[in-house]
Enzyme design. Structure first.
Site, PDB file in Angstrom:
ATOM      1  N   GLY A   8     137.628  42.174 -22.845  1.00 33.98           N
ATOM      2  CA  GLY A   8     136.738  42.464 -23.786  1.00 33.98           C
ATOM      3  C   GLY A   8     135.677  41.099 -23.929  1.00 33.98           C
ATOM      4  N   LEU A  10     132.626  40.669 -22.915  1.00 34.55           N
ATOM      5  CA  LEU A  10     131.028  40.910 -23.052  1.00 34.55           C
ATOM      6  C   LEU A  10     130.655  41.264 -24.570  1.00 34.55           C
ATOM      7  CD1 LEU A  10     130.186  42.866 -19.813  1.00 34.55           C
ATOM      8  CD2 LEU A  10     129.826  40.588 -20.380  1.00 34.55           C
ATOM      9  N   GLY A  11     131.653  41.240 -25.368  1.00 34.07           N
ATOM     10  CA  GLY A  11     131.513  41.504 -26.934  1.00 34.07           C
ATOM     11  C   GLY A  11     131.053  40.411 -27.842  1.00 34.07           C
ATOM     12  N   GLN A  12     130.987  40.653 -29.044  1.00 27.61           N
ATOM     13  CA  GLN A  12     130.333  39.720 -29.953  1.00 27.61           C
ATOM     14  C   GLN A  12     131.064  38.340 -29.934  1.00 27.61           C
ATOM     15  OE1 GLN A  12     131.066  40.254 -34.263  1.00 27.61           O
ATOM     16  NE2 GLN A  12     129.095  39.107 -34.792  1.00 27.61           N
ATOM     17  N   ASP A  34     135.637  42.649 -18.568  1.00 28.78           N
ATOM     18  CA  ASP A  34     135.456  43.877 -19.701  1.00 28.78           C
ATOM     19  C   ASP A  34     135.501  45.096 -18.959  1.00 28.78           C
ATOM     20  OD1 ASP A  34     133.809  43.537 -22.548  1.00 28.78           O
ATOM     21  OD2 ASP A  34     133.517  45.455 -21.652  1.00 28.78           O
ATOM     22  N   ARG A  36     132.990  47.219 -19.272  1.00 24.25           N
ATOM     23  CA  ARG A  36     131.618  47.236 -18.779  1.00 24.25           C
ATOM     24  C   ARG A  36     131.465  46.173 -17.753  1.00 24.25           C
ATOM     25  NH1 ARG A  36     128.119  45.634 -23.798  1.00 24.25           N
ATOM     26  NH2 ARG A  36     129.891  44.741 -24.757  1.00 24.25           N
ATOM     27  N   ASP A  53     140.034  47.341 -17.199  1.00 24.62           N
ATOM     28  CA  ASP A  53     140.034  48.277 -18.762  1.00 24.62           C
ATOM     29  C   ASP A  53     141.640  48.033 -19.229  1.00 24.62           C
ATOM     30  OD1 ASP A  53     141.170  50.249 -20.305  1.00 24.62           O
ATOM     31  OD2 ASP A  53     140.280  51.995 -18.885  1.00 24.62           O
ATOM     32  N   TYR A 142     141.525  51.514 -37.585  1.00 26.39           N
ATOM     33  CA  TYR A 142     141.618  50.102 -37.094  1.00 26.39           C
ATOM     34  C   TYR A 142     142.610  49.523 -37.776  1.00 26.39           C
ATOM     35  CZ  TYR A 142     139.141  45.644 -36.558  1.00 26.39           C
ATOM     36  OH  TYR A 142     138.796  44.484 -36.151  1.00 26.39           O
ATOM     37  N   LYS A 146     145.600  47.054 -36.234  1.00 28.81           N
ATOM     38  CA  LYS A 146     145.715  45.793 -36.520  1.00 28.81           C
ATOM     39  C   LYS A 146     147.185  45.164 -37.104  1.00 28.81           C
ATOM     40  CE  LYS A 146     142.072  44.385 -34.689  1.00 28.81           C
ATOM     41  NZ  LYS A 146     142.067  43.619 -33.555  1.00 28.81           N
TER      42      LYS A 146
HETATM   43  P1  NAD Z   1     133.093  44.003 -29.651  1.00 24.26           P
HETATM   44  O1  NAD Z   1     132.956  45.260 -29.914  1.00 24.26           O
HETATM   45  O2  NAD Z   1     131.795  43.310 -29.760  1.00 24.26           O
HETATM   46  O3  NAD Z   1     133.522  43.634 -28.376  1.00 24.26           O
HETATM   47  C1  NAD Z   1     134.686  44.335 -27.830  1.00 24.26           C
HETATM   48  C2  NAD Z   1     134.577  44.516 -26.335  1.00 24.26           C
HETATM   49  O4  NAD Z   1     135.733  45.227 -25.853  1.00 24.26           O
HETATM   50  C3  NAD Z   1     133.478  45.195 -25.830  1.00 24.26           C
HETATM   51  O5  NAD Z   1     132.663  44.447 -24.803  1.00 24.26           O
HETATM   52  C4  NAD Z   1     133.787  46.367 -25.197  1.00 24.26           C
HETATM   53  O6  NAD Z   1     132.946  46.570 -23.804  1.00 24.26           O
HETATM   54  C5  NAD Z   1     135.358  45.925 -24.807  1.00 24.26           C
HETATM   55  N1  NAD Z   1     136.166  46.883 -24.607  1.00 24.26           N
HETATM   56  C6  NAD Z   1     136.486  48.262 -25.308  1.00 24.26           C
HETATM   57  N2  NAD Z   1     137.257  49.085 -24.676  1.00 24.26           N
HETATM   58  C7  NAD Z   1     137.632  48.057 -23.651  1.00 24.26           C
HETATM   59  C8  NAD Z   1     138.864  48.659 -22.700  1.00 24.26           C
HETATM   60  N3  NAD Z   1     139.580  49.781 -22.822  1.00 24.26           N
HETATM   61  N4  NAD Z   1     139.140  47.580 -22.062  1.00 24.26           N
HETATM   62  C9  NAD Z   1     138.489  46.544 -21.668  1.00 24.26           C
HETATM   63  N5  NAD Z   1     137.541  46.126 -22.598  1.00 24.26           N
HETATM   64  C10 NAD Z   1     137.049  47.146 -23.280  1.00 24.26           C
HETATM   65  O7  NAD Z   1     134.244  43.220 -30.513  1.00 24.26           O
HETATM   66  P2  NAD Z   1     134.420  41.472 -31.073  1.00 24.26           P
HETATM   67  O8  NAD Z   1     133.723  41.552 -32.297  1.00 24.26           O
HETATM   68  O9  NAD Z   1     133.984  40.774 -29.860  1.00 24.26           O
HETATM   69  O10 NAD Z   1     135.920  41.403 -31.285  1.00 24.26           O
HETATM   70  C11 NAD Z   1     136.802  41.212 -30.566  1.00 24.26           C
HETATM   71  C12 NAD Z   1     138.329  41.214 -31.178  1.00 24.26           C
HETATM   72  O11 NAD Z   1     138.164  40.636 -32.551  1.00 24.26           O
HETATM   73  C13 NAD Z   1     138.660  42.752 -31.630  1.00 24.26           C
HETATM   74  O12 NAD Z   1     139.976  42.624 -31.536  1.00 24.26           O
HETATM   75  C14 NAD Z   1     138.323  42.688 -33.016  1.00 24.26           C
HETATM   76  O13 NAD Z   1     139.168  43.494 -33.732  1.00 24.26           O
HETATM   77  C15 NAD Z   1     138.479  41.244 -33.327  1.00 24.26           C
HETATM   78  N6  NAD Z   1     137.820  41.074 -34.843  1.00 24.26           N
HETATM   79  C16 NAD Z   1     136.439  40.820 -34.717  1.00 24.26           C
HETATM   80  C17 NAD Z   1     135.607  40.692 -35.988  1.00 24.26           C
HETATM   81  C18 NAD Z   1     134.316  40.545 -36.000  1.00 24.26           C
HETATM   82  O14 NAD Z   1     133.739  40.531 -36.990  1.00 24.26           O
HETATM   83  N7  NAD Z   1     133.702  40.419 -34.708  1.00 24.26           N
HETATM   84  C19 NAD Z   1     136.435  40.614 -36.979  1.00 24.26           C
HETATM   85  C20 NAD Z   1     137.692  40.476 -37.101  1.00 24.26           C
HETATM   86  C21 NAD Z   1     138.486  41.031 -35.726  1.00 24.26           C
HETATM   87  N1  SER Z   2     134.051  42.953 -38.324  1.00 23.51           N
HETATM   88  C1  SER Z   2     135.258  43.786 -38.317  1.00 23.51           C
HETATM   89  C2  SER Z   2     134.799  45.023 -38.590  1.00 23.51           C
HETATM   90  O1  SER Z   2     134.162  45.198 -39.410  1.00 23.51           O
HETATM   91  C3  SER Z   2     136.298  43.280 -39.160  1.00 23.51           C
HETATM   92  O2  SER Z   2     137.465  43.471 -38.365  1.00 23.51           O
HETATM   93  O3  SER Z   2     135.331  45.792 -37.927  1.00 23.51           O
END
Ligand code: NAD
Ligand code: SER
Length: 320
Positions: A8, A10-12, A34, A36, A53, A142, A146
């Site tokens: 994952g 490419l995410g945040q 990813d 994507r 995936d 969600y 978790k």
């Molecule tokens: P995001 O949604 O920005 O990125 C998630 C990435 O996962 C995306 O690039 C998506 O393409 C990829 N993805 C989705 N399905 C997939 C699959 N089947 N196989 C492979 N890749 C897949 O999320 P994020 O903010 O980068 O969060 C990453 C982790 O951190 C997650 O577990 C999220 O629950 C956790 N988290 C994030 C936050 C936040 O505020 N950003 C807060 C608490 C926990």
């Molecule tokens: N930022 C995340 C959400 O809102 C917290 O896990 O889903």
């Protein structure tokens, strides 16, 4: 030297974690992945990338063996708001993906980092300074994934001796990648809209309290926890980490000090408001401070200033 796989990526979080890991362990030793495909010229293009995936065991297994991976940062997941729209997909990705990652890790002796969330708490959890060890009865898909994920990671540690570690992130504020469909996304969107339009329409009520963390501190937390002395870790999955408690109204007020004339109004999204209302107002992160010296650098004021400076430059460049 570690050989690392990030799912994952490419995410945040991945958009900033991959460069930080590459700086630490070398470009070639950190494989981004990813579901994507990576856009040309994007962050992360300087090192290896695999299409993975996380619900496909074969794809994970092949990448682990091909690159001789010893540590997996498992970021692939469906976030809270999207998970409420598509609960069956959230279960499949969040639980099915984690289970397969842990199984491949077990077979290949890899360490695993898995980020949990404030979403792992629920309406019966103590809301203020939520303790490290407390009631976890979330009412969102969600959150269910978790809590189950935290337990599964602990199980793999206790039963198979796998080195699993994690943090419970609050909302993450960042200026590199947009958030992927969570309940705390307003705290990022507000900066973009303030800089571009001097106005933001918020989907949460002005008084909604939630903890937030600035992304540089979140990345440091991941790096430090994964390098922490295991003998000091009484907990593993997952540590509360935080640095500020915000509401939309308080954040808007601070932004207005930098962008005079900024205004905010509210169009409440009942789904995301209900999710936010079921989560803690603030977290107690003392276990992380005691067990691996968690010590964030940014506070509310320095985060706001840094966000506005960096985003203003980025938006100006994009518009030129
Ligand atoms: P995001 O949604 O920005 O990125 C998630 C990435 O996962 C995306 O690039 C998506 O393409 C990829 N993805 C989705 N399905 C997939 C699959 N089947 N196989 C492979 N890749 C897949 O999320 P994020 O903010 O980068 O969060 C990453 C982790 O951190 C997650 O577990 C999220 O629950 C956790 N988290 C994030 C936050 C936040 O505020 N950003 C807060 C608490 C926990
Ligand atoms: N930022 C995340 C959400 O809102 C917290 O896990 O889903």
């Amino acid at each position: 030297m570690r050989k690392v796989l990030v799912t994952g990526s490419l995410g945040q979080i991945g958009s900033e974690l991959v460069p930080a890991l590459r700086k630490r362990y070398g470009d070639a030793n950190v494989v981004a992945s990813d579901v994507r495909m990576m856009p040309a010229g994007s962050i992360g293009a300087e090192g290896p990338f695999e299409y993975i995936d996380c619900t496909d065991m074969r794809q994970i297994q092949e990448a682990i063996r091909k690159h001789r991976i010893d540590t997996i940062y498992h970021l692939a997941a469906i976030l809270s708001a999207v998970a409420e729209e598509k609960p069956h997909i959230a279960w499949s990705v969040n639980m099915g993906g984690l289970y397969r990652i842990l199984e491949v890790a077990r077979q290949n002796g890899c360490a695993v980092f898995m980020p949990s969330s404030i979403g792992a708490f629920g309406p019966t959890t103590p809301r203020d300074r939520t303790p490290q060890d407390t009631i976890q009865r979330p009412t969102t898909m969600y959150g269910v994934t978790k809590v189950a994920g935290e337990l599964l990671c602990d199980y793999y540690h206790l039963r198979f001796g796998l080195d699993t570690r994690g943090v419970r992130f609050p909302g993450l504020i960042s200026n590199v990648a947009l958030p992927g469909g969570g309940t705390t996304d307003y705290a990022v969107e507000i900066f973009y809209e303030a800089i571009r339009h001097r106005h933001y329409t918020c989907f949460l009520k002005p008084e909604t309290e939630q903890d937030m963390l600035y992304m540089p501190d979140a990345i440091q937390a991941i790096l430090n926890l994964m390098e922490a002395d295991p003998a000091r870790l009484k907990h593993r999955n997952s540590f509360n980490v935080t640095n500020m408690t915000l509401t939309p109204a308080i954040l808007a007020e601070e932004i207005r000090r930098h962008i005079p004339g900024f205004t905010i109004d509210y169009e409440i999204d009942p789904v995301r408001q209900a999710i936010a209302d079921s989560w803690p107002n603030s977290l107690d992160d003392s276990a992380a401070r005691q067990e691996w010296d968690w010590s964030p650098e940014f506070d509310f004021e320095t985060m706001t200033r840094d966000m506005i400076e960096k985003l203003s430059r980025k938006i100006k460049r994009a518009e030129e």
